[in-house]
Design a protein around this motif. Structure first.
Motif, PDB file in Angstrom:
ATOM      1  N   LEU A 112      14.537  47.540  85.694  1.00 23.18           N
ATOM      2  CA  LEU A 112      15.170  47.682  84.377  1.00 23.18           C
ATOM      3  C   LEU A 112      15.683  49.102  84.181  1.00 23.18           C
ATOM      4  CD1 LEU A 112      12.699  45.693  82.064  1.00 23.18           C
ATOM      5  CD2 LEU A 112      14.812  44.900  83.133  1.00 23.18           C
ATOM      6  N   TRP A 113      14.932  50.093  84.646  1.00 26.58           N
ATOM      7  CA  TRP A 113      15.376  51.488  84.512  1.00 26.58           C
ATOM      8  C   TRP A 113      16.698  51.694  85.254  1.00 26.58           C
ATOM      9  CZ3 TRP A 113      10.149  53.822  86.548  1.00 26.58           C
ATOM     10  CH2 TRP A 113       9.120  53.494  85.647  1.00 26.58           C
ATOM     11  N   LYS A 114      16.762  51.114  86.451  1.00 20.90           N
ATOM     12  CA  LYS A 114      17.912  51.331  87.330  1.00 20.90           C
ATOM     13  C   LYS A 114      19.152  50.566  86.859  1.00 20.90           C
ATOM     14  CE  LYS A 114      19.281  50.805  92.203  1.00 20.90           C
ATOM     15  NZ  LYS A 114      18.847  50.322  93.542  1.00 20.90           N
ATOM     16  N   LYS A 115      18.938  49.346  86.370  1.00 24.71           N
ATOM     17  CA  LYS A 115      20.078  48.471  86.127  1.00 24.71           C
ATOM     18  C   LYS A 115      20.433  48.295  84.647  1.00 24.71           C
ATOM     19  CE  LYS A 115      19.492  45.912  90.412  1.00 24.71           C
ATOM     20  NZ  LYS A 115      20.682  46.542  91.013  1.00 24.71           N
ATOM     21  N   VAL A 116      19.516  48.648  83.742  1.00 23.81           N
ATOM     22  CA  VAL A 116      19.814  48.491  82.315  1.00 23.81           C
ATOM     23  C   VAL A 116      19.800  49.839  81.611  1.00 23.81           C
ATOM     24  CG1 VAL A 116      19.171  47.343  80.150  1.00 23.81           C
ATOM     25  CG2 VAL A 116      18.819  46.164  82.326  1.00 23.81           C
ATOM     26  N   LYS A 117      18.610  50.464  81.562  1.00 26.30           N
ATOM     27  CA  LYS A 117      18.476  51.715  80.820  1.00 26.30           C
ATOM     28  C   LYS A 117      17.122  52.323  81.155  1.00 26.30           C
ATOM     29  CE  LYS A 117      18.791  53.369  76.011  1.00 26.30           C
ATOM     30  NZ  LYS A 117      17.459  54.001  75.891  1.00 26.30           N
ATOM     31  N   SER A 118      17.061  53.611  81.252  1.00 21.29           N
ATOM     32  CA  SER A 118      15.795  54.264  81.578  1.00 21.29           C
ATOM     33  C   SER A 118      14.794  54.102  80.444  1.00 21.29           C
ATOM     34  CB  SER A 118      16.019  55.756  81.851  1.00 21.29           C
ATOM     35  OG  SER A 118      16.522  56.388  80.694  1.00 21.29           O
ATOM     36  N   GLY A 119      13.526  54.095  80.826  1.00 25.61           N
ATOM     37  CA  GLY A 119      12.466  54.030  79.821  1.00 25.61           C
ATOM     38  C   GLY A 119      12.064  52.632  79.398  1.00 25.61           C
ATOM     39  N   LEU A 120      12.702  51.580  79.959  1.00 24.04           N
ATOM     40  CA  LEU A 120      12.363  50.215  79.574  1.00 24.04           C
ATOM     41  C   LEU A 120      11.152  49.715  80.355  1.00 24.04           C
ATOM     42  CD1 LEU A 120      15.923  48.591  79.448  1.00 24.04           C
ATOM     43  CD2 LEU A 120      14.606  49.575  77.567  1.00 24.04           C
ATOM     44  N   SER A 121      10.552  48.648  79.861  1.00 21.96           N
ATOM     45  CA  SER A 121       9.432  48.040  80.581  1.00 21.96           C
ATOM     46  C   SER A 121       9.467  46.538  80.376  1.00 21.96           C
ATOM     47  CB  SER A 121       8.098  48.621  80.104  1.00 21.96           C
ATOM     48  OG  SER A 121       7.948  48.454  78.715  1.00 21.96           O
ATOM     49  N   ALA A 122       8.844  45.822  81.309  1.00 23.64           N
ATOM     50  CA  ALA A 122       8.857  44.363  81.278  1.00 23.64           C
ATOM     51  C   ALA A 122       7.437  43.838  81.156  1.00 23.64           C
ATOM     52  CB  ALA A 122       9.507  43.817  82.548  1.00 23.64           C
ATOM     53  N   GLY A 123       7.326  42.646  80.608  1.00 26.10           N
ATOM     54  CA  GLY A 123       6.031  41.988  80.502  1.00 26.10           C
ATOM     55  C   GLY A 123       6.170  40.534  80.884  1.00 26.10           C
ATOM     56  N   ARG A 124       5.158  39.979  81.515  1.00 30.46           N
ATOM     57  CA  ARG A 124       5.223  38.610  82.021  1.00 30.46           C
ATOM     58  C   ARG A 124       5.437  37.594  80.890  1.00 30.46           C
ATOM     59  NH1 ARG A 124       1.327  34.811  82.605  1.00 30.46           N
ATOM     60  NH2 ARG A 124      -0.245  36.276  81.863  1.00 30.46           N
ATOM     61  N   ARG A 141       9.575  48.184  71.924  1.00 32.66           N
ATOM     62  CA  ARG A 141      10.519  48.465  73.006  1.00 32.66           C
ATOM     63  C   ARG A 141      11.976  48.270  72.579  1.00 32.66           C
ATOM     64  NH1 ARG A 141       6.640  45.329  77.377  1.00 32.66           N
ATOM     65  NH2 ARG A 141       5.145  47.042  77.596  1.00 32.66           N
ATOM     66  N   ASN A 142      12.161  47.975  71.284  1.00 27.21           N
ATOM     67  CA  ASN A 142      13.503  47.790  70.717  1.00 27.21           C
ATOM     68  C   ASN A 142      14.238  46.621  71.354  1.00 27.21           C
ATOM     69  OD1 ASN A 142      15.624  48.442  68.933  1.00 27.21           O
ATOM     70  ND2 ASN A 142      16.693  49.568  70.540  1.00 27.21           N
ATOM     71  N   TYR A 143      13.500  45.604  71.808  1.00 23.48           N
ATOM     72  CA  TYR A 143      14.133  44.385  72.304  1.00 23.48           C
ATOM     73  C   TYR A 143      14.507  43.477  71.135  1.00 23.48           C
ATOM     74  CZ  TYR A 143      12.449  45.764  76.937  1.00 23.48           C
ATOM     75  OH  TYR A 143      12.210  46.443  78.107  1.00 23.48           O
ATOM     76  N   LEU A 169      13.211  37.753  63.379  1.00 26.30           N
ATOM     77  CA  LEU A 169      13.281  38.542  64.603  1.00 26.30           C
ATOM     78  C   LEU A 169      14.691  38.438  65.182  1.00 26.30           C
ATOM     79  CD1 LEU A 169       9.862  37.370  66.025  1.00 26.30           C
ATOM     80  CD2 LEU A 169      10.381  39.684  65.221  1.00 26.30           C
ATOM     81  N   LEU A 170      15.379  39.564  65.213  1.00 24.98           N
ATOM     82  CA  LEU A 170      16.775  39.619  65.644  1.00 24.98           C
ATOM     83  C   LEU A 170      16.866  40.418  66.944  1.00 24.98           C
ATOM     84  CD1 LEU A 170      19.772  39.032  64.823  1.00 24.98           C
ATOM     85  CD2 LEU A 170      19.777  41.305  63.790  1.00 24.98           C
ATOM     86  N   PRO A 171      17.346  39.818  68.034  1.00 27.31           N
ATOM     87  CA  PRO A 171      17.428  40.556  69.303  1.00 27.31           C
ATOM     88  C   PRO A 171      18.461  41.670  69.251  1.00 27.31           C
ATOM     89  CG  PRO A 171      18.417  38.369  69.517  1.00 27.31           C
ATOM     90  CD  PRO A 171      17.772  38.414  68.172  1.00 27.31           C
ATOM     91  N   THR A 172      18.162  42.772  69.908  1.00 27.04           N
ATOM     92  CA  THR A 172      19.066  43.919  69.962  1.00 27.04           C
ATOM     93  C   THR A 172      19.937  43.834  71.217  1.00 27.04           C
ATOM     94  OG1 THR A 172      17.507  45.246  71.233  1.00 27.04           O
ATOM     95  CG2 THR A 172      17.331  45.350  68.818  1.00 27.04           C
ATOM     96  N   GLU A 173      20.859  44.758  71.332  1.00 25.05           N
ATOM     97  CA  GLU A 173      21.689  44.828  72.540  1.00 25.05           C
ATOM     98  C   GLU A 173      20.812  45.030  73.773  1.00 25.05           C
ATOM     99  OE1 GLU A 173      25.313  47.550  74.458  1.00 25.05           O
ATOM    100  OE2 GLU A 173      24.251  48.235  72.672  1.00 25.05           O
ATOM    101  N   VAL A 174      19.790  45.877  73.629  1.00 27.56           N
ATOM    102  CA  VAL A 174      18.877  46.123  74.746  1.00 27.56           C
ATOM    103  C   VAL A 174      18.170  44.826  75.130  1.00 27.56           C
ATOM    104  CG1 VAL A 174      16.850  47.403  75.513  1.00 27.56           C
ATOM    105  CG2 VAL A 174      18.518  48.511  74.034  1.00 27.56           C
ATOM    106  N   GLY A 175      17.715  44.084  74.125  1.00 24.98           N
ATOM    107  CA  GLY A 175      17.030  42.824  74.392  1.00 24.98           C
ATOM    108  C   GLY A 175      17.911  41.831  75.120  1.00 24.98           C
ATOM    109  N   PHE A 176      19.185  41.723  74.695  1.00 24.05           N
ATOM    110  CA  PHE A 176      20.126  40.816  75.365  1.00 24.05           C
ATOM    111  C   PHE A 176      20.317  41.207  76.830  1.00 24.05           C
ATOM    112  CE2 PHE A 176      21.650  39.431  71.121  1.00 24.05           C
ATOM    113  CZ  PHE A 176      21.754  38.070  71.356  1.00 24.05           C
ATOM    114  N   LYS A 177      20.497  42.503  77.086  1.00 23.61           N
ATOM    115  CA  LYS A 177      20.740  42.965  78.458  1.00 23.61           C
ATOM    116  C   LYS A 177      19.530  42.725  79.351  1.00 23.61           C
ATOM    117  CE  LYS A 177      24.933  44.835  78.173  1.00 23.61           C
ATOM    118  NZ  LYS A 177      26.063  44.394  79.025  1.00 23.61           N
ATOM    119  N   VAL A 178      18.346  43.033  78.839  1.00 24.32           N
ATOM    120  CA  VAL A 178      17.118  42.820  79.608  1.00 24.32           C
ATOM    121  C   VAL A 178      16.961  41.336  79.925  1.00 24.32           C
ATOM    122  CG1 VAL A 178      14.589  42.858  79.476  1.00 24.32           C
ATOM    123  CG2 VAL A 178      15.906  44.871  78.792  1.00 24.32           C
TER     124      VAL A 178
END
Length: 685
Positions: A154-166, A486-488, A496-505
């Motif tokens: 996610l850091w490499k392909k979307v934006k630095s500082g992001l994290s993922a959860g199962r 995480r601003n998703y 609950l409204l998804p953000t641009e970051v959430g859509f990209k992730v």
């Protein structure tokens, strides 16, 4: 000197237990986990069969040494952490630190922190349940693998500082799928026709239903105003009742609370977030001084079970008979049928004593504690009351070849609703018989449009997660908290409204990891975690099966050169006032902001102000849209901190005639109303 050492998680719980156990016992708090996977590295040895590399939690050395010192002096050590997987794992780690044998019967569990329950549990210690421990280890390692191996992508392909959860990633997909449904939805026009009449001096209404075709009543949809006008023009003066149906119906009381239903009801009735509900419930569980000393007011709040003990059933029935009369008391219901995928190790979330009424202890509780305690008390009590009964009446009314339908309902016995309020409304109809005739007093046509499904609220998302077997109720609060932090997603009008970051992730995860991050796979994994607990599968086998699917997806994502998921900062037509470089619109944890393109050398930032064009009623400043630390949108005065006017609800611009505050657009589960922002204002009463 105390001969026995008892170790729990929290200082509050330790304080409560100390009063129950007496001078021969010393109770200490570990304050959560003392051993865990390291934060600074992966901490799972994949080559060595996924062996977790536990370390002592940083900052806990003092607590560990104090517990070791007391354990060395005690004749007996009891591990009394919470009665679930996480609590069992804490006990297991404590046994390792204190060099206790896993064959020792030193594990003490109780579902409620009352003197009777605690003393009884102390008489029946058991061995640490290694199956429960392994189930917790499996979840912890699975989440670590996904988090640590997915996040760099996610850091490499979307934006630095992001994290993922199962599990969090599946919840995000649910929210985004719903948002895409809403965007793609095309409203359809339809019309209703309402006939209003008076019979025997009683007003009532009936809605247009349809026509008879081949002796069968068929519902007719009115698609436009022309069709509505055609029907109205064809109506005759006289209406005739051609069918009457009267039936007696019952509504059963609700089951006692599980974790998820508690979170849902607290969100709908009290407007609590899931995290707030769990935090307040923890306080009620661990113990509060209500005059005669500290006592746990509710049972353990992390449970999938609806089961009630015979003691609380008996106590509830006695209370009902004494305060409402025997006719309100059921024969007694244990709700002990175990539902699929439920963890039935302990009871439902209930009060520890029904005789401890909310009113009797209100002065000892905070406002939030009182609200949640009252909710749990009422839910516990109503579960032992009889069903409510009502008469349902339906008339089919003919005019020419058109049929109108009137539906009514009258409560004949309130039953459990005497305690637990529901939304059913009494709709009285006049007493008519087949063949009765009358004329209408008014005909009204109304235009409508179909609406898409609503965005998820915290309550409806929790319900959806549980329905699909995703995660466990005890984890729902942390899942939603992670999405927000995480601003998703953001809150907008409690949705609950998804953000641009959430859509990209989500786009990236669906491109490369759809096989392992979806509803079915995640629910199946949850069932396998339950199988570990039942000793049906070895936990490292489950991890290996997961990794065999996950690793190829990981490799494909790392090889791909696509940058379509990257969030690119947008240049604005303005230079940085500090260094003269280009200013950019950037995305951060709390939404979009303006920052310098020369970051990190230049750290200039400023927020993006969205003005509503409304003046503050306190000082005349501009009312602007703001975002809280949890990502929730609210509205406040631009002159903050000099002016503290604020509202979670969007102002309409109108001024309240009673108090001079702003009117706001307030949505809740029942209404979409314009009310005064001042909760004490007479306008709202």
């Amino acid at each position: 000197m105390a001969k026995n050492l008892v170790i729990v998680e929290s200082p509050t719980k330790a304080k409560t237990l100390s009063k129950f156990l007496g001078r021969n016992y010393k109770v200490m708090a570990s304050i959560g986990h003392l051993r865990d996977l390291p934060k600074s590295k992966f901490g799972v040895d994949i080559e060595d069969n996924f062996e977790p590399q536990y370390i002592n939690v940083r900052g806990k050395a003092k607590i560990i040494n104090e517990i070791k010192k007391e354990a060395s002096k005690a004749d007996n050590v009891f591990l009394a952490s919470d009665p679930d997987r996480e609590g069992e794992a804490i006990a297991w780690h404590l046994a390792y630190l204190l060099d206790l044998s896993l064959e020792d019967k030193n594990r003490v569990v109780f579902n409620e922190i009352t003197k009777e329950a605690v003393l009884d549990a102390m008489k029946h210690p058991r061995k640490i349940d290694l199956n429960l421990v392994d189930a917790q280890q499996a979840r912890r390692v699975l989440d670590r693998i996904v988090g640590y191996e997915l996040s760099p992508i996610l850091w490499k392909k979307v934006k630095s500082g992001l994290s993922a959860g199962r599990v969090q990633s599946v919840a995000l997909k649910l929210i985004i799928d719903r948002e895409n449904e809403i965007k793609a939805f095309i409203p359809e026009e339809y019309w209703s026709i309402i006939m209003e009449a008076k019979v025997d001096k009683q007003d009532f209404s009936a809605a247009y239903y349809g026509k008879y075709a081949k002796d069968k009543l068929v519902e007719v949809k009115i698609s436009n105003e022309k069709e509505a006008d055609t029907i109205i023009k064809s109506l005759e003066k006289e209406y005739e009742v051609i069918d009457k149906n009267v039936s007696k119906r019952k509504r059963n009381p609700y089951q006692p609370f599980t974790t998820s239903t508690l979170q849902q009801e607290a969100a709908k009735r009290l407007y609590f977030t899931t995290s707030k509900t769990m935090s307040v419930a923890q306080q009620l569980y661990e113990g509060i001084n209500v005059g005669g000393g500290s006592v746990g007011l509710i049972t353990y709040m992390r449970t999938d079970s609806t089961r009630l003990s015979s003691s609380i059933i008996g106590e509830s029935l006695a209370y009902i008979k004494e305060n409402f009369g025997a006719k309100y008391a059921s024969p007694g219901r244990s709700y002990s049928k175990k539902k699929s995928n439920s963890q039935d190790a302990h009871e439902a979330v209930r009060v520890s004593s029904i005789n401890r009424t909310p009113q009797s202890i209100e002065k000892y509780l905070t406002k939030d504690q009182f609200k949640l305690y009252r909710l749990i008390w009422e839910r516990t009590l109503q579960s032992q009351m009889k069903a409510s009964e009502y008469l349902s009446t339906r008339y089919d009314i003919k005019n020419a070849d058109h049929i109108f339908r009137a539906n009514g309902s009258i409560i004949v016995f309130d039953g459990f609703t005497k305690v637990w309020s529901i939304n059913d409304q009494t709709i009285e109809l006049p007493d008519m018989e087949i063949g009765d005739k009358f004329s209408h007093e008014k005909i009204e046509k109304n235009q409508h449009f179909t609406k898409p499904k609503a965005r998820y609220t915290e309550a409806s998302l929790v319900k959806e997660l549980e329905k699909n077997g995703i995660g466990r109720p005890s984890t729902y609060s942390s899942i939603i908290r992670s999405l927000l932090s995480r601003n998703y997603v953001n809150f907008e009008q409690k949705s609950l409204l998804p953000t641009e970051v959430g859509f990209k992730v989500n786009d990236l995860l669906q491109e490369y990891f759809e096989e392992v991050i979806n509803k079915k796979f995640t629910a199946d994994l949850e069932n396998k975690l339950d199988s570990i607990e039942e000793d049906e599968i070895e936990w490292k086998v489950l991890i290996s099966q997961f990794y065999d699917k996950f690793k190829p997806n990981l490799d494909n994502a790392l090889k791909a050169n696509k940058d379509e998921f990257a969030i690119k900062d947008k240049a604005i037509n303005e230079k940085c006032p500090l260094c003269g470089n280009q200013l950019l619109e950037k995305s951060g944890r709390n939404g979009k902001f303006i920052g310098c393109s020369n970051f990190p050398e230049c750290k200039y930032t400023r927020s993006i102000v969205k003005s509503l064009g409304i003046k503050c009623p306190k000082d005349g400043g501009d009312i602007i849209e703001k975002v809280s630390k949890r990502g929730k949108v609210f509205y406040g005065c631009s002159n903050y901190p000099k002016c503290d006017w604020a509202s979670w609800d969007k102002p309409t611009g109108e001024i309240c005639e009673k108090c001079g505050d702003l009117m706001v657009h307030r949505k809740n589960r029942n209404t979409d109303a314009v009310l005064c922002n001042n909760p004490e204002c007479e306008t709202n009463k």
